[in-house]
Design a protein around this motif. Sequence first.
Motif, PDB file in Angstrom:
ATOM      1  N   ARG A   1      30.996  19.547  23.504  1.00  0.00           N
ATOM      2  CA  ARG A   1      30.082  20.672  23.698  1.00  0.00           C
ATOM      3  C   ARG A   1      28.920  20.632  22.716  1.00  0.00           C
ATOM      4  NH1 ARG A   1      35.058  23.356  23.531  1.00  0.00           N
ATOM      5  NH2 ARG A   1      34.487  24.335  21.556  1.00  0.00           N
ATOM      6  N   THR A   2      29.207  20.138  21.491  1.00  0.00           N
ATOM      7  CA  THR A   2      28.174  20.169  20.457  1.00  0.00           C
ATOM      8  C   THR A   2      27.635  18.799  20.109  1.00  0.00           C
ATOM      9  OG1 THR A   2      29.760  19.942  18.650  1.00  0.00           O
ATOM     10  CG2 THR A   2      29.323  22.177  19.454  1.00  0.00           C
ATOM     11  N   GLY A   3      28.375  17.740  20.443  1.00  0.00           N
ATOM     12  CA  GLY A   3      27.974  16.399  20.075  1.00  0.00           C
ATOM     13  C   GLY A   3      28.248  16.063  18.626  1.00  0.00           C
ATOM     14  N   ARG A   4      28.863  16.989  17.882  1.00  0.00           N
ATOM     15  CA  ARG A   4      29.166  16.775  16.475  1.00  0.00           C
ATOM     16  C   ARG A   4      30.599  16.283  16.307  1.00  0.00           C
ATOM     17  NH1 ARG A   4      26.567  22.405  14.069  1.00  0.00           N
ATOM     18  NH2 ARG A   4      24.393  21.970  14.673  1.00  0.00           N
ATOM     19  N   THR A   5      30.814  15.540  15.225  1.00  0.00           N
ATOM     20  CA  THR A   5      32.136  14.982  14.960  1.00  0.00           C
ATOM     21  C   THR A   5      32.937  15.919  14.065  1.00  0.00           C
ATOM     22  OG1 THR A   5      31.332  12.726  15.174  1.00  0.00           O
ATOM     23  CG2 THR A   5      33.391  13.025  13.975  1.00  0.00           C
ATOM     24  N   GLY A   6      34.176  16.132  14.434  1.00  0.00           N
ATOM     25  CA  GLY A   6      35.096  16.913  13.621  1.00  0.00           C
ATOM     26  C   GLY A   6      36.400  16.159  13.466  1.00  0.00           C
ATOM     27  N   LEU A   7      37.245  16.619  12.561  1.00  0.00           N
ATOM     28  CA  LEU A   7      38.533  15.974  12.313  1.00  0.00           C
ATOM     29  C   LEU A   7      39.625  16.632  13.146  1.00  0.00           C
ATOM     30  CD1 LEU A   7      38.516  15.489   8.431  1.00  0.00           C
ATOM     31  CD2 LEU A   7      37.937  13.820  10.201  1.00  0.00           C
ATOM     32  N   VAL A   8      40.502  15.786  13.664  1.00  0.00           N
ATOM     33  CA  VAL A   8      41.683  16.247  14.391  1.00  0.00           C
ATOM     34  C   VAL A   8      42.910  15.690  13.692  1.00  0.00           C
ATOM     35  CG1 VAL A   8      42.900  16.270  16.600  1.00  0.00           C
ATOM     36  CG2 VAL A   8      40.396  16.268  16.558  1.00  0.00           C
ATOM     37  N   ALA A   9      43.860  16.546  13.365  1.00  0.00           N
ATOM     38  CA  ALA A   9      45.106  16.116  12.727  1.00  0.00           C
ATOM     39  C   ALA A   9      46.210  16.085  13.772  1.00  0.00           C
ATOM     40  CB  ALA A   9      45.479  17.061  11.593  1.00  0.00           C
ATOM     41  N   TYR A  10      46.818  14.915  13.958  1.00  0.00           N
ATOM     42  CA  TYR A  10      47.982  14.766  14.824  1.00  0.00           C
ATOM     43  C   TYR A  10      49.214  14.782  13.936  1.00  0.00           C
ATOM     44  CZ  TYR A  10      44.608  13.537  18.417  1.00  0.00           C
ATOM     45  OH  TYR A  10      43.566  13.573  19.305  1.00  0.00           O
ATOM     46  N   VAL A  11      50.086  15.732  14.153  1.00  0.00           N
ATOM     47  CA  VAL A  11      51.192  15.990  13.233  1.00  0.00           C
ATOM     48  C   VAL A  11      52.518  15.932  13.976  1.00  0.00           C
ATOM     49  CG1 VAL A  11      52.245  17.707  11.707  1.00  0.00           C
ATOM     50  CG2 VAL A  11      49.758  17.398  11.714  1.00  0.00           C
TER      51      VAL A  11
ATOM     52  N   VAL B   1      47.056  18.980  16.365  1.00  0.00           N
ATOM     53  CA  VAL B   1      47.811  18.685  17.585  1.00  0.00           C
ATOM     54  C   VAL B   1      49.208  18.246  17.175  1.00  0.00           C
ATOM     55  CG1 VAL B   1      47.934  17.274  19.668  1.00  0.00           C
ATOM     56  CG2 VAL B   1      45.703  17.988  18.771  1.00  0.00           C
ATOM     57  N   PHE B   2      50.225  18.942  17.667  1.00  0.00           N
ATOM     58  CA  PHE B   2      51.596  18.606  17.330  1.00  0.00           C
ATOM     59  C   PHE B   2      52.174  17.660  18.388  1.00  0.00           C
ATOM     60  CE2 PHE B   2      50.891  22.660  15.191  1.00  0.00           C
ATOM     61  CZ  PHE B   2      51.341  22.355  13.921  1.00  0.00           C
ATOM     62  N   LEU B   3      52.815  16.587  17.920  1.00  0.00           N
ATOM     63  CA  LEU B   3      53.398  15.581  18.803  1.00  0.00           C
ATOM     64  C   LEU B   3      54.862  15.356  18.431  1.00  0.00           C
ATOM     65  CD1 LEU B   3      50.553  12.883  18.643  1.00  0.00           C
ATOM     66  CD2 LEU B   3      50.887  14.597  20.438  1.00  0.00           C
ATOM     67  N   ASP B   4      55.646  14.893  19.393  1.00  0.00           N
ATOM     68  CA  ASP B   4      57.027  14.516  19.099  1.00  0.00           C
ATOM     69  C   ASP B   4      57.075  13.206  18.322  1.00  0.00           C
ATOM     70  OD1 ASP B   4      58.012  16.748  20.403  1.00  0.00           O
ATOM     71  OD2 ASP B   4      58.107  15.725  22.336  1.00  0.00           O
ATOM     72  N   ALA B   5      56.101  12.329  18.567  1.00  0.00           N
ATOM     73  CA  ALA B   5      56.017  11.051  17.850  1.00  0.00           C
ATOM     74  C   ALA B   5      54.594  10.536  17.986  1.00  0.00           C
ATOM     75  CB  ALA B   5      57.007  10.042  18.416  1.00  0.00           C
ATOM     76  N   LEU B   6      54.143   9.781  17.007  1.00  0.00           N
ATOM     77  CA  LEU B   6      52.831   9.149  17.100  1.00  0.00           C
ATOM     78  C   LEU B   6      52.923   7.941  18.038  1.00  0.00           C
ATOM     79  CD1 LEU B   6      51.661   9.191  13.368  1.00  0.00           C
ATOM     80  CD2 LEU B   6      51.004  10.760  15.185  1.00  0.00           C
TER      81      LEU B   6
END
Length: 869
Positions: free
Chosen positions: A467-477, A507-512
């Motif tokens: 939506r913004t074209g900007r980069t942000g961080l996403v944590a997969y946990v 973002v919560f995951l059961d496994a990476l």
Amino acid sequence: MGGNATTDVVDEGFTRFSEEHAQGQLIPRIVDVALARAEEVVAADGAARLRGADLLVRAARVREAVLAHHAAPGAVAQDLPVAVLRGHDVGAVAAVVGVIAAGHPVVVLDPTTPAARLRHYVQAAGATLCVSDADRRSTAAQVADTVVDPDGSAPAGADHLAAAAALLGTTAAPDDVAVIVYTSGSTGAPKGVACDHRSILHDTWVNSEGTGAYGAGSVVAHLLPMAFSAGTTPTLAGLLAGARLELFDPRRRPVTDLPGFLADVGADVLLASPAILRGLVTALGPAGRLDGLRTVTMAGETVHGAELAAVRRVVGPDCVLRNRYGSTETWLMTEYAIGGDDEAPEGATPVGWAVPGARLQVELEDGALADTGSGRIVLTSRWLGARYWRNPAKTAEVFTDNPDGSRSFRTSDVGTLGADGCLRLLGRRDHSVKIRGLLVEPGEVDALLFAQPEVREALVVGRENPRTGRTGLVAYVVPEGPRPQASAIRATVRENLPSHMVPEHVVFLDALPRTERGKLDRSLLPEPPRSSAPFEIPRSSWEEVVHEQFCAVLELDDVSVHDDFFELGGDSLAAEALVSRIEALGDAQVSTRGGTSLLAQAPTVASFAAAVRSTTRSARPTLVPLRPEGHDRPLFLVAGAGGAALALRTLARRIAPGIPVLGLQANGLENRALPDWSVERIARRHVATVREQQPTGPYRLAGHSLGGLVALEMAHQLRRAGQEVELLAVLDSFPPDPALMPVPQYPSTLAKVKEGLSLALTGVKAHAGLGHYVRFFRQGNFLQRRYTTDVYDGRTLVLVAADDVDAPARRQWGPHLSGPFEVVPVPGEHMSILREPRVGLVADLLSQWLRPEVVDLRDPSPAPGHAHR
């Protein structure tokens, strides 16, 4: 070790493998060791056992089959790689040796990889012949023009001496290509790395004898796929060093079988990935142990101190743990060895020091090489013989030939070299991202999250917001146990790292997700949901104004009008800032409508914007329902000086389910009225509010800071009225002893006078920004320095923030309590014990005391010694 190793004859009858062997070829050394161990097992896979004589015969049969199809002089053979497609078995070991002995480069294929992908490897290598077996022949036929199956045990009476002579029949030069290994493709399309005899021989020496990890007579549990560089090394190193290879395929056998396997084969060396080791520790359970191991090596991904400590627990003090780092282009580069007396490091474990024959440097932003600092990692060695197969241009991009005969390789990794030469990895060069114009290595956030006890694994990446074209961080946990709140994860990062490193999404995951070789597969990470509710832009000019303030306070580029303020990571301080921002616009008197308490009930842009415009003055502005649901008796939580009850919202939500939690705050804080000018008057007002909600006892009271003293006075007043108080909980409050409380210091008499005038205006005159709350804070401190009371003989829990500078004074509750009580230090500082990640322990202790049937009071009687810890 290398200087006189050629004369160091071991009991098996061959010279100890040394660095001097790197000047030669693979096959002569393998033949020498196999002849010396003709009747001893050199490799086993659970179904078959291969003696030295068997290895020679079976490898010679593979060589013969290859030459039958590819009979060619050495130079031509070097351009005709041969594929091997087998399982993780002794037949694969013999096939690798046989192909190399034929003078052709070998390309080992992984049987778990889809045929289409294998065909890509085979075609890229230019191979047309594949050595396989009956189980995989059909797959081999899909990837290569010709398939040969020289499998089978050695026929009875086969002459292993003749086989040895045949294997030595094709000569090779030290710089001939012996193996082509394809990279994982983590930085682009997979590339074939062509490795010559010299580099492989030197690497196998470094892996085994050169680092002291294992040698002649060792029993090596080999779990790493042979198709990859991490599996190629031990396959050849075992044969070269005179160790016995015990093959275990964790992709076909459960990890729960591994402890029994290690014991059955008598393994003293375990080669595994960190992921396998995590599974092994879990399979063993809290009481499980692995006896007999003296070396455990791990590589391929970041290893954290908590993992090393868990492995140390199961292997015992006599085992050396070796965290290693390398690449397909360089083989092993560094090692960080931890003996039984060494403590596991905190956070991400260093990958250690350069192995013998190698030099580490970092490439700075200006392209200069440095021996210390942070930057792109560069390895230099005279043993680097690799090149990208059939791709000289790509080779020239990262390999440099130096005037002294050494070569340098510029990795795709970023790290920090300490003054002692120890290397710490920060992440991949291509994984670095810019957030708000600042360069971020997501690996730093990974390491912080991984260190949290509620996190099993974590991976942070940069994602562009469409939506913004900007980069942000996403944590997969991947949680360790119950799933934590996303806001708690972000709060942990916020407390330890700069704000631009706080993930926008969790973002919560059961496994990476992982590749077939066990490495993290970033391509399979799911896109983060942009909101827990449907995204919608502001629908009116007023919503636009509130939306702008939400984004500013939360440091987010964009939110939906339906996003929850607290789910996005907002806390009480951010809520106060939001209220002040809205009021500063001059369009709404939010504090007269219970600003932060209103936000607790209407936490989205849409609902808060509507509530601010429509809410009328509350009859009880001092009451804030923090968690009103529940059928048990409520807990009344009193906020501290200058603090909105909303500051206790996180604690309230962590209290045991079924117990309603109602907050109490100072009159005038959010309703612009005259404040109460004594602790007794504050308590009297709160008691009236409490009895409206709960007419009769028993009552449950708690308070933070000044709120603890107010709760104490409320308990006295309720008991004087004939009511029962079940529990008083004091959360990091000074005792009612003015001598213990800090005395304010003023730089001048004028400053003291101004302070007095400011206090006199508390709750009367508006103050810009957060100054309104600051006035109430100072007024509360003024009141608590003037409060004393009788000794309290009711049941009391006192929690003290152990890391706060005032902790010694706040522990001194003993003289003021004569009933059953306990003083408990909790980690954290005065305010941090109310926030994640510290608040969990506070909530647990308070919940235990609210449920007396599960509380074990060390001294339930008020007689001479009260319970402390």
